[in-house]
Scaffold this active site. Structure first.
Site, PDB file in Angstrom:
ATOM      1  CG  ASP A  48      59.658  33.776  51.006  1.00 36.74           C
ATOM      2  OD1 ASP A  48      60.415  34.730  50.744  1.00 36.74           O
ATOM      3  OD2 ASP A  48      58.420  33.900  51.096  1.00 36.74           O
ATOM      4  CE  LYS A  94      59.182  43.080  49.176  1.00 39.89           C
ATOM      5  NZ  LYS A  94      58.379  41.915  48.776  1.00 39.89           N
ATOM      6  CG  HIS A 141      56.510  43.960  43.690  1.00 38.03           C
ATOM      7  ND1 HIS A 141      56.197  42.821  44.387  1.00 38.03           N
ATOM      8  CD2 HIS A 141      55.314  44.559  43.439  1.00 38.03           C
ATOM      9  CE1 HIS A 141      54.881  42.728  44.533  1.00 38.03           C
ATOM     10  NE2 HIS A 141      54.333  43.784  43.973  1.00 38.03           N
ATOM     11  CG  MET A 195      54.484  38.557  47.023  1.00 44.95           C
ATOM     12  SD  MET A 195      55.156  40.098  47.661  1.00 44.95           S
ATOM     13  CE  MET A 195      53.680  41.092  47.720  1.00 44.95           C
ATOM     14  NE  ARG A 241      63.131  35.116  46.655  1.00 46.09           N
ATOM     15  CZ  ARG A 241      62.379  35.245  47.730  1.00 46.09           C
ATOM     16  NH1 ARG A 241      61.236  35.901  47.669  1.00 46.09           N
ATOM     17  NH2 ARG A 241      62.747  34.718  48.870  1.00 46.09           N
ATOM     18  CB  ALA A 253      49.653  45.415  45.565  1.00 38.60           C
ATOM     19  CB  ALA A 269      56.417  38.053  53.899  1.00 40.25           C
ATOM     20  CG  ASP A 271      54.641  33.081  49.732  1.00 39.51           C
ATOM     21  OD1 ASP A 271      53.801  33.993  49.537  1.00 39.51           O
ATOM     22  OD2 ASP A 271      55.823  33.330  50.014  1.00 39.51           O
TER      23      ASP A 271
END
Length: 275
Positions: free
Chosen positions: A15, A56, A59, A52, A163, A48, A17, A189
């Site tokens: 991944d 986006k 999200h 994650m 994802r 927010a 970030a 993460d």
């Protein structure tokens, strides 16, 4: 033709970030807060961070579906947020994200040494992200300037489904000409990122402290006492538990010994799907 079970890993799919760059995963989360604020909707950094790892647009849709945020939207606009509203927020998010991503582009401490160790072990390096291609191009450019260039990059808008679908991980398998998903390890993460690796049939390694679940920058992380770190390990391991990562480590710096452990398991004939 006789099938041969892989006896070692051939690739790591990393991944971005919170994994290799941007300790604490701040670039995406802060921009969600700003994008919603531009529509006069206040959301917290914790809110927010919730979804994650997803693409986006998805999200933002997930955030808009949260009862508390939907209620704020209803109060402000007199209706619940539609897909068109989600797209409007996403379109506000994109230029903000491209402009801001450079502020959080530093490689995570220990990342370069880890990458070198993976290369020494003969692994190809794939990568994927919840970022769309427009943002990824900037992230990749900044990472290259800092010494990190994976062999392949898949953005969330380059596959039909982001994802936790396995599509991005599998797109790396195709591009890197890999023979078996069991010879791949997915490192992430976030829970959607681990589910992505699991559903792709890969080994999975979850990162506790460099990403979204801890949500601290490097200096704040360094300031934690041993007791605080242990408490956070327990909390974060419980958050990852439903996605069933094969391994949990604190940061990418601890990955090379895990690679060796997986290689030993593959040599014994073990498979990621069976455990």
């Amino acid at each position: 033709m006789h099938y041969q079970h892989p006896d070692r890993l051939h690739a790591a799919i990393l991944d971005w970030a919170g994994t290799v760059v941007d300790f604490g995963s701040f670039a995406p989360t802060r921009i969600f807060v700003e994008a919603f604020a531009s529509f006069d909707i206040e959301i917290s950094l914790d809110e927010a961070r919730g979804p994650m790892g997803m693409g986006k647009w998805d999200h933002i849709r997930t955030l808009c579906n949260l009862p508390a945020i939907a209620e704020r939207y209803q109060r402000r606009f007199g209706r619940l947020p539609s897909d068109e509203d989600v797209t409007a927020i996403y379109e506000r998010f994109m230029p903000l994200q491209i402009a801001k991503v450079g502020e959080h582009s530093a490689l995570i401490p220990g990342a370069l040494a880890c990458i070198a160790a993976l290369r020494e072990r003969g692994l190809k390096l794939g990568s994927c992200s919840g970022y769309p291609r427009q943002v990824m191009d900037k992230v990749v450019e900044l990472a290259a300037a800092n010494g990190y260039s994976p062999d392949h990059v898949v953005a969330t808008d380059e596959v039909p489904k982001g994802r936790p679908s396995p599509a991005q991980a599998l797109a790396n398998v195709v591009a890197l000409c890999l023979d078996d998903v069991a010879a791949c390890v997915k490192v992430d993460d976030t829970e959607p990122g681990i589910l992505e690796g699991r559903s792709a049939g890969m080994w999975t390694v979850a990162l506790r402290f460099s990403g979204n679940f801890l949500g601290l920058d490097w200096a704040q992380y360094q300031a934690l006492t041993p007791a605080q770190r242990e408490a956070e390990r327990t909390r974060i391991d419980a958050l990852f538990a439903p996605s069933r990562p094969h391994y949990l480590i604190d940061t990418l710096a601890e990955l090379p010994p895990v690679i060796d452990a997986i290689n030993a398991r593959l040599a014994r004939g073990e498979s990621p799907q069976a455990c």
